[in-house]
Enzyme design. Sequence first.
Site, short mmCIF file in Angstrom:
data_model
loop_
_atom_site.label_atom_id
_atom_site.label_comp_id
_atom_site.label_asym_id
_atom_site.label_seq_id
_atom_site.Cartn_x
_atom_site.Cartn_y
_atom_site.Cartn_z
N CYS A 32 -0.59 1.94 7.02
CA CYS A 32 -1.14 2.05 5.67
C CYS A 32 -2.53 2.68 5.70
O CYS A 32 -2.86 3.52 4.85
CB CYS A 32 -1.18 0.68 5.01
SG CYS A 32 0.46 0.00 4.70
N GLU A 79 0.83 -1.21 0.00
CA GLU A 79 0.00 0.00 0.00
C GLU A 79 0.87 1.26 0.00
O GLU A 79 0.58 2.23 -0.71
CB GLU A 79 -0.92 0.03 1.22
CG GLU A 79 -1.89 -1.12 1.30
CD GLU A 79 -1.37 -2.31 2.11
OE1 GLU A 79 -2.20 -3.06 2.63
OE2 GLU A 79 -0.14 -2.48 2.23
N CYS A 104 -2.65 -2.25 7.47
CA CYS A 104 -2.25 -2.04 8.86
C CYS A 104 -2.53 -0.59 9.25
O CYS A 104 -2.96 0.21 8.41
CB CYS A 104 -0.76 -2.37 9.03
SG CYS A 104 0.33 -1.18 8.22
#
Length: 167
Positions: free
Chosen positions: A87, A56, A84
């Site tokens: 990101c 990402e 996560c």
Amino acid sequence: MTYERFMKIALDHAKVALLNNEFPVGCVITHEDDLLITSARTGTKGIDANEVDHAEMLALKEFSQMTKKIDPQKTTIFTTLEPCLMCFSAILLSGIETIVFAYEDIMGGGTSCDLTKLTPLYKERKISIVPGVLRSESVSLFKTFFGNSNNVYLKDSLLARHTLKLS
């Protein structure tokens, strides 16, 4: 929009990562539901693994160079694993309004954060989240990754144990 079309492309990137013994995350960013504008795979591999080269983040880095020409509110990001916290925050800041992911990250996924409890920079963002698109295909890649004893990234983690228990 057919989410599966672009998730398949993200999965193709994840497959390439897996073939290179990298963490199998692929990411695609689209514009106006039909134009692929950037894609990436994770750069996380072996003992040199780091927590910055997520798929990402790599896609967002390229996307950031396009935002003068492309309205980020008309973009969608597809990823094979739930973003996560890092990101997810970067996606929020990018202005992208839709996140589509395949497999939920029970260890580090950030999409369930309650944005109303965050600072104004984040809580004023509007975002749609679409989970579970082509989930089984993504889970299969992660099972292969975690089942390979040569792969040390997140070995024996909660995500690895959870993934390997899935049928």
